[in-house]
Write a protein that holds these residues in place. Sequence first.
Motif, PDB file in Angstrom:
ATOM      1  N   GLY A  46       1.713 -14.132   5.313  1.00  0.00           N
ATOM      2  CA  GLY A  46       1.615 -14.175   6.763  1.00  0.00           C
ATOM      3  C   GLY A  46       0.424 -13.370   7.255  1.00  0.00           C
ATOM      4  N   ALA A  47       0.205 -13.462   8.574  1.00  0.00           N
ATOM      5  CA  ALA A  47      -0.975 -12.855   9.182  1.00  0.00           C
ATOM      6  C   ALA A  47      -0.788 -11.392   9.552  1.00  0.00           C
ATOM      7  CB  ALA A  47      -1.384 -13.657  10.411  1.00  0.00           C
ATOM      8  N   GLY A  48       0.374 -10.840   9.314  1.00  0.00           N
ATOM      9  CA  GLY A  48       0.600  -9.433   9.612  1.00  0.00           C
ATOM     10  C   GLY A  48       1.612  -9.232  10.716  1.00  0.00           C
ATOM     11  N   MET A  49       1.884  -7.953  10.952  1.00  0.00           N
ATOM     12  CA  MET A  49       2.908  -7.573  11.917  1.00  0.00           C
ATOM     13  C   MET A  49       2.438  -6.307  12.620  1.00  0.00           C
ATOM     14  SD  MET A  49       6.981  -6.741  11.192  1.00  0.00           S
ATOM     15  CE  MET A  49       6.647  -6.024   9.611  1.00  0.00           C
ATOM     16  N   GLU A  50       2.784  -6.189  13.892  1.00  0.00           N
ATOM     17  CA  GLU A  50       2.539  -4.954  14.626  1.00  0.00           C
ATOM     18  C   GLU A  50       3.799  -4.103  14.554  1.00  0.00           C
ATOM     19  OE1 GLU A  50       1.606  -5.986  18.644  1.00  0.00           O
ATOM     20  OE2 GLU A  50      -0.372  -6.783  18.105  1.00  0.00           O
ATOM     21  N   LEU A  51       3.626  -2.830  14.238  1.00  0.00           N
ATOM     22  CA  LEU A  51       4.744  -1.892  14.253  1.00  0.00           C
ATOM     23  C   LEU A  51       4.578  -1.007  15.485  1.00  0.00           C
ATOM     24  CD1 LEU A  51       5.046  -0.859  10.501  1.00  0.00           C
ATOM     25  CD2 LEU A  51       6.090  -2.764  11.704  1.00  0.00           C
ATOM     26  N   HIS A  52       5.524  -1.134  16.416  1.00  0.00           N
ATOM     27  CA  HIS A  52       5.481  -0.370  17.655  1.00  0.00           C
ATOM     28  C   HIS A  52       6.346   0.874  17.502  1.00  0.00           C
ATOM     29  CE1 HIS A  52       3.562  -3.423  20.414  1.00  0.00           C
ATOM     30  NE2 HIS A  52       3.683  -4.068  19.263  1.00  0.00           N
ATOM     31  N   PHE A  53       5.678   2.031  17.454  1.00  0.00           N
ATOM     32  CA  PHE A  53       6.341   3.331  17.407  1.00  0.00           C
ATOM     33  C   PHE A  53       6.381   3.863  18.841  1.00  0.00           C
ATOM     34  CE2 PHE A  53       4.491   2.556  13.294  1.00  0.00           C
ATOM     35  CZ  PHE A  53       5.415   3.061  12.389  1.00  0.00           C
ATOM     36  N   GLU A  54       7.036   5.011  19.051  1.00  0.00           N
ATOM     37  CA  GLU A  54       7.129   5.573  20.409  1.00  0.00           C
ATOM     38  C   GLU A  54       5.756   5.840  21.020  1.00  0.00           C
ATOM     39  OE1 GLU A  54       9.693   8.992  20.203  1.00  0.00           O
ATOM     40  OE2 GLU A  54      11.494   7.756  20.223  1.00  0.00           O
ATOM     41  N   GLN A  55       4.818   6.369  20.229  1.00  0.00           N
ATOM     42  CA  GLN A  55       3.525   6.788  20.766  1.00  0.00           C
ATOM     43  C   GLN A  55       2.336   5.935  20.318  1.00  0.00           C
ATOM     44  OE1 GLN A  55       3.226   9.367  22.992  1.00  0.00           O
ATOM     45  NE2 GLN A  55       5.452   9.549  22.968  1.00  0.00           N
ATOM     46  N   GLN A  56       2.559   4.962  19.449  1.00  0.00           N
ATOM     47  CA  GLN A  56       1.427   4.207  18.918  1.00  0.00           C
ATOM     48  C   GLN A  56       1.860   2.845  18.385  1.00  0.00           C
ATOM     49  OE1 GLN A  56      -0.322   5.786  15.305  1.00  0.00           O
ATOM     50  NE2 GLN A  56       1.607   6.723  14.700  1.00  0.00           N
ATOM     51  N   VAL A  57       0.856   1.990  18.169  1.00  0.00           N
ATOM     52  CA  VAL A  57       1.051   0.699  17.519  1.00  0.00           C
ATOM     53  C   VAL A  57       0.208   0.717  16.257  1.00  0.00           C
ATOM     54  CG1 VAL A  57       0.724  -1.794  17.690  1.00  0.00           C
ATOM     55  CG2 VAL A  57       1.459  -0.497  19.701  1.00  0.00           C
ATOM     56  N   ARG A  58       0.832   0.380  15.124  1.00  0.00           N
ATOM     57  CA  ARG A  58       0.114   0.324  13.854  1.00  0.00           C
ATOM     58  C   ARG A  58       0.173  -1.111  13.335  1.00  0.00           C
ATOM     59  NH1 ARG A  58       2.133   5.031  10.080  1.00  0.00           N
ATOM     60  NH2 ARG A  58       0.293   4.384   8.907  1.00  0.00           N
ATOM     61  N   GLN A  59      -0.874  -1.519  12.653  1.00  0.00           N
ATOM     62  CA  GLN A  59      -0.972  -2.873  12.122  1.00  0.00           C
ATOM     63  C   GLN A  59      -0.544  -2.895  10.654  1.00  0.00           C
ATOM     64  OE1 GLN A  59      -1.873  -5.521  14.114  1.00  0.00           O
ATOM     65  NE2 GLN A  59      -1.944  -4.020  15.757  1.00  0.00           N
ATOM     66  N   ALA A  60       0.401  -3.734  10.320  1.00  0.00           N
ATOM     67  CA  ALA A  60       0.779  -3.991   8.927  1.00  0.00           C
ATOM     68  C   ALA A  60       0.063  -5.280   8.543  1.00  0.00           C
ATOM     69  CB  ALA A  60       2.291  -4.144   8.796  1.00  0.00           C
ATOM     70  N   LEU A  61      -0.986  -5.144   7.725  1.00  0.00           N
ATOM     71  CA  LEU A  61      -1.840  -6.278   7.387  1.00  0.00           C
ATOM     72  C   LEU A  61      -1.597  -6.735   5.956  1.00  0.00           C
ATOM     73  CD1 LEU A  61      -5.103  -4.949   9.061  1.00  0.00           C
ATOM     74  CD2 LEU A  61      -3.441  -6.583  10.003  1.00  0.00           C
ATOM     75  N   LEU A  62      -1.945  -7.975   5.695  1.00  0.00           N
ATOM     76  CA  LEU A  62      -1.744  -8.590   4.387  1.00  0.00           C
ATOM     77  C   LEU A  62      -2.384  -7.750   3.281  1.00  0.00           C
ATOM     78  CD1 LEU A  62      -0.720 -11.112   2.812  1.00  0.00           C
ATOM     79  CD2 LEU A  62      -2.989 -12.087   3.169  1.00  0.00           C
ATOM     80  N   GLY A  63      -1.558  -7.356   2.308  1.00  0.00           N
ATOM     81  CA  GLY A  63      -2.043  -6.644   1.130  1.00  0.00           C
ATOM     82  C   GLY A  63      -2.459  -5.210   1.357  1.00  0.00           C
TER      83      GLY A  63
END
Length: 174
Positions: free
Chosen positions: A59-76
């Motif tokens: 897949g193309a990845g997922m955004e992880l939304h934390f309380e203070q930030q957004v982090r990108q979970a990218l392929l590999g």
Amino acid sequence: MTVLDPLTLPPVPWKNGGGVTREIAGSPPTWRLSLADVASEGPFSVFSGLERILTVIEGAGMELHFEQQVRQALLGEPLRFSGDDPVTGVLPHGPIRDLNLIYDPHQVNGTVEVFEGAQSLPTNPAEVATYVLTGSVSCQGQKMSAGKMMLQRAAPIALIDGTKVIRISISERP
């Protein structure tokens, strides 16, 4: 050495209905390695006192939304975060599949490493699994293609050009 297709393991639906998990290996409650099919957006389960390393494998990845930030979970690309953190997964480009290593950092060290390109990958006593993300590998005369996983590997693996593997390791804390 055991070779497996993790998609043949029995799927266990999540309580929130947003996906399924397949248990690959582990020694609960100290650590576990699983494969997750994330079909819809929603909150992650909290794993108090534990660490997580999530690696998108399809897949193309997922955004992880934390309380203070957004982090990108990218392929590999392994992404480490605390199991205590409230996290919501957002799928801007549709469903994904990921590997999850969840472990107790007070008892063990957990690592997820990515290796790519033509090389020989030696064994590592802490290794619990190696996943073939792209390309193919050979080990002890046995060829494995993308999507396959090796457990209890006792010999080096040969990677060819265009190959990417993910090595998951657990070691006891000193």
